[in-house]
Design a protein around this motif. Sequence first.
Motif, PDB file in Angstrom:
ATOM      1  N   LEU A  58     -40.641 -43.802  40.276  1.00 16.90           N
ATOM      2  CA  LEU A  58     -40.773 -45.073  40.559  1.00 16.90           C
ATOM      3  C   LEU A  58     -39.665 -46.273  40.340  1.00 16.90           C
ATOM      4  O   LEU A  58     -39.390 -47.130  41.193  1.00 16.90           O
ATOM      5  CB  LEU A  58     -42.035 -45.521  40.119  1.00 16.90           C
ATOM      6  N   GLU A  61     -37.264 -45.679  43.208  1.00 18.98           N
ATOM      7  CA  GLU A  61     -37.660 -46.294  44.368  1.00 18.98           C
ATOM      8  C   GLU A  61     -37.824 -47.774  44.188  1.00 18.98           C
ATOM      9  O   GLU A  61     -37.088 -48.334  45.252  1.00 18.98           O
ATOM     10  CB  GLU A  61     -39.079 -45.616  44.577  1.00 18.98           C
ATOM     11  N   ASP A  62     -37.986 -48.449  43.402  1.00 16.58           N
ATOM     12  CA  ASP A  62     -37.968 -49.838  42.883  1.00 16.58           C
ATOM     13  C   ASP A  62     -36.785 -50.492  43.238  1.00 16.58           C
ATOM     14  O   ASP A  62     -36.620 -51.429  43.957  1.00 16.58           O
ATOM     15  CB  ASP A  62     -38.786 -50.355  41.865  1.00 16.58           C
ATOM     16  N   ASN A  65     -35.197 -50.155  46.889  1.00 17.97           N
ATOM     17  CA  ASN A  65     -36.089 -50.865  47.852  1.00 17.97           C
ATOM     18  C   ASN A  65     -35.537 -52.222  47.474  1.00 17.97           C
ATOM     19  O   ASN A  65     -35.504 -53.274  48.465  1.00 17.97           O
ATOM     20  CB  ASN A  65     -37.593 -50.647  47.420  1.00 17.97           C
ATOM     21  N   GLN A  66     -35.365 -52.692  46.374  1.00 20.19           N
ATOM     22  CA  GLN A  66     -35.007 -54.323  46.024  1.00 20.19           C
ATOM     23  C   GLN A  66     -33.591 -54.859  45.935  1.00 20.19           C
ATOM     24  O   GLN A  66     -33.344 -55.984  46.068  1.00 20.19           O
ATOM     25  CB  GLN A  66     -35.720 -54.583  44.659  1.00 20.19           C
ATOM     26  N   ASP A  75     -37.831 -61.010  49.521  1.00 18.19           N
ATOM     27  CA  ASP A  75     -38.512 -61.118  48.037  1.00 18.19           C
ATOM     28  C   ASP A  75     -38.329 -62.581  47.602  1.00 18.19           C
ATOM     29  O   ASP A  75     -39.204 -63.178  46.923  1.00 18.19           O
ATOM     30  CB  ASP A  75     -37.858 -60.461  47.069  1.00 18.19           C
ATOM     31  N   ARG A  82     -38.995 -61.592  41.164  1.00 23.62           N
ATOM     32  CA  ARG A  82     -38.224 -60.452  40.924  1.00 23.62           C
ATOM     33  C   ARG A  82     -36.853 -60.693  40.331  1.00 23.62           C
ATOM     34  O   ARG A  82     -36.260 -61.824  40.689  1.00 23.62           O
ATOM     35  CB  ARG A  82     -38.273 -59.508  42.244  1.00 23.62           C
TER      36      ARG A  82
END
Length: 283
Positions: A58, A61-62, A65-66, A75, A82
């Motif tokens: 995870l 993935e995070d 993605n960010q 965002d 974030r």
Amino acid sequence: MDNYTLLEKGVTTPGPIAIEIADVEHTHDLSLGEGEFSHVWNIASRVPLMLAWIWVNLLVEDIANQRLGGSVVEDAINKPWRPLPSGRISPEQARDWLLVAIAATMGLSILSGGYTASITLMVFVWMYNDLDGSNSGIWIRNALNAGGLMCFSWGALATLSGGELLPEGFTWILVTGAIIMTTVHAQDLPDIEGDMARGRQTVPLLYGEAAARISLAIMVSFWSVACPFFWDASPWGWAASTSIGGAMSVLALKNMGQRWDEVVWKLWCLWVAALYLLPALKR
């Protein structure tokens, strides 16, 4: 009449044969109990490993993605707290952490039995983020989301079992993919403004909010019943699935604003978690 005939007729005899049979039956029951306990303990002892596998994957993935420019723009509107939009780290630092996270994930996956699931997940993450699959059409986006979350199901089950999955496990993974594919647009309801700023196609923007909310309520209601039925779940399983799914459906249909749409999204996450627990809540 010999002892065999007496036992066959259900007559109890106090002789040596009856005692021996009783001892064998007792030993068999004891060994079966020990075997079941050993199996349960083996699975339970791997739960921390499973949670670690989920966490590191995870994390990859995070970060993936960010860290990209479009995600930072989105965002800044939807999730300004974030790390990247708030300025706590730079995109270059995020890239460096991503490299470290990928290496750690691969190492843990090799040890845990979830290596193939991790590799497959990395492909979906790459397609979704770096190849901009998230902006390639709503159904491609949903399919990539479903594929990625199926990998989480696959890896978690593989880690728990030491790498071996029964056919029922693979069927369940496919079912979870269908669940994600048909309900993941719950995440789009609170992000409409950010998605508009990024130019992303989502179910609410493409088909309208009303269609998105109605379809979400219908599919959540369907899966809330179908999944407990699939696993022959206990009353606890039925209660968790239908109560959370019902609350989410009602809130989605009421359309009470972004704040409540955030609640819908959080309920979706909780609902999916409850569905994932159904195999442990069988009758």
